[in-house]
Motif scaffolding. Structure first.
Motif, short mmCIF file in Angstrom:
data_model
loop_
_atom_site.label_atom_id
_atom_site.label_comp_id
_atom_site.label_asym_id
_atom_site.label_seq_id
_atom_site.Cartn_x
_atom_site.Cartn_y
_atom_site.Cartn_z
N GLU A 234 -6.18 6.71 -1.30
CA GLU A 234 -6.72 7.81 -0.52
C GLU A 234 -7.90 7.42 0.37
O GLU A 234 -8.23 8.15 1.30
CB GLU A 234 -7.14 8.96 -1.45
CG GLU A 234 -6.00 9.57 -2.25
CD GLU A 234 -4.99 10.30 -1.36
OE1 GLU A 234 -5.36 10.68 -0.24
OE2 GLU A 234 -3.84 10.48 -1.79
N SER A 235 -8.55 6.30 0.07
CA SER A 235 -9.74 5.93 0.86
C SER A 235 -9.94 4.43 0.83
O SER A 235 -9.34 3.72 0.01
CB SER A 235 -10.99 6.63 0.32
OG SER A 235 -11.44 5.98 -0.86
N THR A 236 -10.81 3.96 1.71
CA THR A 236 -11.13 2.54 1.77
C THR A 236 -11.91 2.09 0.54
O THR A 236 -12.03 0.88 0.30
CB THR A 236 -11.95 2.21 3.02
OG1 THR A 236 -13.16 2.99 3.01
CG2 THR A 236 -11.16 2.53 4.28
N PRO B 211 -2.37 10.11 6.55
CA PRO B 211 -2.17 9.79 7.97
C PRO B 211 -3.42 9.32 8.70
O PRO B 211 -3.34 8.37 9.49
CB PRO B 211 -1.65 11.11 8.54
CG PRO B 211 -0.98 11.78 7.39
CD PRO B 211 -1.80 11.42 6.19
N ALA B 212 -4.56 9.97 8.47
CA ALA B 212 -5.77 9.58 9.21
C ALA B 212 -6.20 8.17 8.87
O ALA B 212 -6.57 7.37 9.75
CB ALA B 212 -6.90 10.57 8.91
N LEU B 213 -6.15 7.82 7.59
CA LEU B 213 -6.52 6.47 7.17
C LEU B 213 -5.51 5.46 7.71
O LEU B 213 -5.87 4.36 8.14
CB LEU B 213 -6.58 6.41 5.65
CG LEU B 213 -6.96 5.05 5.03
CD1 LEU B 213 -8.31 4.57 5.54
CD2 LEU B 213 -6.96 5.14 3.50
N LEU B 214 -4.23 5.84 7.70
CA LEU B 214 -3.19 4.94 8.20
C LEU B 214 -3.38 4.67 9.69
O LEU B 214 -3.20 3.54 10.16
CB LEU B 214 -1.81 5.54 7.96
CG LEU B 214 -0.63 4.61 8.24
CD1 LEU B 214 -0.56 3.50 7.21
CD2 LEU B 214 0.69 5.40 8.26
N GLN B 215 -3.77 5.69 10.46
CA GLN B 215 -3.98 5.51 11.90
C GLN B 215 -5.14 4.55 12.16
O GLN B 215 -5.05 3.66 13.02
CB GLN B 215 -4.25 6.84 12.58
CG GLN B 215 -4.43 6.74 14.09
CD GLN B 215 -3.20 6.23 14.81
OE1 GLN B 215 -2.09 6.71 14.57
NE2 GLN B 215 -3.36 5.25 15.69
N THR B 216 -6.22 4.70 11.42
CA THR B 216 -7.36 3.79 11.56
C THR B 216 -6.95 2.36 11.24
O THR B 216 -7.29 1.41 11.96
CB THR B 216 -8.52 4.23 10.65
OG1 THR B 216 -8.94 5.54 11.03
CG2 THR B 216 -9.70 3.27 10.77
N LEU B 217 -6.20 2.21 10.15
CA LEU B 217 -5.75 0.89 9.74
C LEU B 217 -4.80 0.29 10.78
O LEU B 217 -4.85 -0.92 11.06
CB LEU B 217 -5.05 0.98 8.38
CG LEU B 217 -4.48 -0.32 7.81
CD1 LEU B 217 -5.57 -1.37 7.64
CD2 LEU B 217 -3.79 -0.05 6.47
N ASP C 46 -11.05 2.68 -2.54
CA ASP C 46 -10.10 2.30 -3.58
C ASP C 46 -9.99 0.78 -3.61
O ASP C 46 -9.78 0.15 -2.57
CB ASP C 46 -8.73 2.91 -3.27
CG ASP C 46 -7.73 2.78 -4.40
OD1 ASP C 46 -7.57 1.66 -4.94
OD2 ASP C 46 -7.08 3.79 -4.73
N PRO C 47 -10.15 0.14 -4.77
CA PRO C 47 -10.11 -1.32 -4.83
C PRO C 47 -8.77 -1.92 -4.39
O PRO C 47 -8.69 -3.11 -4.08
CB PRO C 47 -10.40 -1.63 -6.30
CG PRO C 47 -10.12 -0.37 -7.04
CD PRO C 47 -10.44 0.74 -6.09
N ARG C 48 -7.73 -1.11 -4.32
CA ARG C 48 -6.43 -1.60 -3.87
C ARG C 48 -6.30 -1.62 -2.35
O ARG C 48 -5.37 -2.23 -1.80
CB ARG C 48 -5.31 -0.73 -4.46
CG ARG C 48 -5.25 -0.73 -5.99
CD ARG C 48 -4.27 0.33 -6.48
NE ARG C 48 -4.72 1.68 -6.10
CZ ARG C 48 -4.02 2.78 -6.34
NH1 ARG C 48 -2.83 2.71 -6.92
NH2 ARG C 48 -4.48 3.96 -5.96
N TYR C 49 -7.23 -0.93 -1.66
CA TYR C 49 -7.11 -0.81 -0.21
C TYR C 49 -7.26 -2.17 0.49
O TYR C 49 -6.45 -2.52 1.36
CB TYR C 49 -8.15 0.16 0.35
CG TYR C 49 -8.13 0.25 1.86
CD1 TYR C 49 -7.19 1.04 2.51
CD2 TYR C 49 -9.03 -0.48 2.63
CE1 TYR C 49 -7.14 1.11 3.89
CE2 TYR C 49 -9.00 -0.42 4.02
CZ TYR C 49 -8.06 0.39 4.64
OH TYR C 49 -8.01 0.43 6.02
N ALA C 50 -8.29 -2.92 0.13
CA ALA C 50 -8.55 -4.18 0.83
C ALA C 50 -7.38 -5.17 0.72
O ALA C 50 -6.96 -5.73 1.74
CB ALA C 50 -9.85 -4.81 0.31
#
Length: 408
Positions: free
Chosen positions: A249-251, A206-212, A253-257
């Motif tokens: 789980e975090s920025t 949730p926290a990462l999703l809110q930032t995104l 992770d190579p899949r995040y970008a």
């Protein structure tokens, strides 16, 4: 008529694992139309949102903010059109709470696990009894592939549904992104858009999703304007079910970008669709400001141009009265602007150089560009290296007619 607005075919709208959608006729404002939508979320879905900064925030916006702040287990969204439930005071808040309680009871949830949304006429009581009575029908209708129906159900003055859907490969896992939005007038979001819902079956905490979500809104819904009005009900919700098995789980992770870029692109498309379907619009305009000293400066200039009624009506008439653009730049609020360094282009035509009319500019060239359905206005301020872009439309007679008759 919408300007080059592409609606995907039904077989190109991909269901998002972990979400079911149902619609129903509640008779909120008009009979014989689906005006109630529910989104049912599987357990474990992360939910994030950004909302209007209008101080007259609608009752459902206030309830959504409170529920998101207090729970990380949101399980349902309920959306009505035809009535904004804004400017309704304590009774409006009570109606939003009653809506959440009623849907929660039908689903075996706590009312705080439900997010309510409304759109439509302001300052009128929400007919909550009609809304609640239609909830069982909406639930009975719930299916994973009802995004197209939902896009229609949330419309107000929109002439076309706004949908985006795609799939991408994330490290060997196919991930789906699908979203809908609505809005055609009262559009100058100061957070997101009138209503926008974007979902993926990738998983994010949730926290990462809110930032995104905030980052996406700033690159999409916060870069559009129709008429300069920020609504009382603007809401943008991002959902991540995790049902695909791709968990990020975090920025780092190579899949995040690539996921973040795909979600941003989807939101930008949904935002631009709002402008393309703006009330009475005949031209889609991209205002690109370059060589600014800061993002704030670039946006001041872009919005000054985009909001000017004189500029917007000139574009509607295909009248190259382009001194109106220079005037808008001049009052944008940059006190130390050196107009002698400014350059202005209209499409591929250089109009102004060093703050004055370009020697090679011919009015026929300006008129040729202004007659097009999609127009680029490009401004170089000569002050720095920052660029930013805003999307807008023209003002036509039809815009006035639609808004004069909105409650009829």
């Amino acid at each position: 008529m919408a300007i080059n607005l592409q609606i995907p075919a039904r077989d190109a709208i991909f269901p998002v694992q972990g979400i079911r959608i149902g619609t129903a006729e509640a008779g909120i404002r008009k009979a014989d139309r689906r005006d109630l939508t529910v989104l049912l979320l599987d357990a474990g879905t992360s939910v994030a949102g950004v909302f209007t900064r209008n101080r007259f925030r609608a009752a459902p916006v206030q309830v959504c903010e409170a529920h998101l702040a207090g729970s990380q287990d949101i399980r349902a969204l309920v959306i009505n059109t035809g009535n904004a439930n804004a400017g309704t005071g304590a009774p409006g808040l009570q109606a939003s709470h009653e809506t959440c309680t009623a849907l929660a009871a039908l689903l075996g949830l706590d009312a705080r696990q439900v997010l309510p949304f409304s759109t439509g006429v302001i300052l009128e009581p929400l007919p909550v009894d009609r809304l609640i009575a239609a909830l069982p029908a909406a639930l009975a209708d719930a299916q994973p592939n009802h995004w197209f129906e939902a896009a229609h159900s949330i419309m107000t003055t929109d002439t076309q549904p706004k949908i985006h859907s795609r799939q991408l490969d994330l490290g060997g896992t196919t991930v789906t992104i699908t979203g809908i939005s609505k809005g055609a007038g009262m559009i100058r979001p100061n957070m997101a858009t009138m209503l926008g819902y974007l979902a993926t079956d990738a998983g994010l905490p949730p926290a990462l999703l809110q930032t995104l979500t905030r980052q996406i809104a700033d690159q999409s819904f916060n870069r559009i304007t129709v008429d300069g009005d920020t609504s009382t009900n603007d809401s943008f919700i991002l959902l991540a079910t995790g049902a695909s098995g791709a968990r990020i789980e975090s920025t780092q992770d190579p899949r995040y970008a690539p996921l973040a870029q795909a979600l941003t692109d989807a939101a930008r498309d949904l935002a631009q669709k709002i402008v393309r379907d703006a009330e009475g619009a005949t031209k889609f305009m991209t205002i690109q400001v370059e060589q600014a000293a800061s993002t704030e400066e670039a946006l001041k200039v872009a919005y000054a141009i985009a909001h000017s009624p004189l500029v917007k009506t000139a574009f509607y008439a295909s009248d190259p009265n382009l001194g109106r653009i220079l005037a808008a730049i001049g009052y944008a609020g940059i006190d130390d602007l050196d107009v002698g360094k400014l350059t202005l282009w209209l499409g591929d035509v250089q109009v102004a150089t060093a703050g004055g009319r370009d020697p090679a500019y011919q009015e026929a060239d300006g008129q040729r560009v202004m007659a097009q359905a999609e127009i680029l206005v490009r401004v170089a301020l000569g002050r720095g290296a920052v660029s930013d872009t805003v999307y807008t439309c023209d003002f036509s007679h039809e815009y006035v007619s639609i808004n004069a008759d909105y409650r009829s």
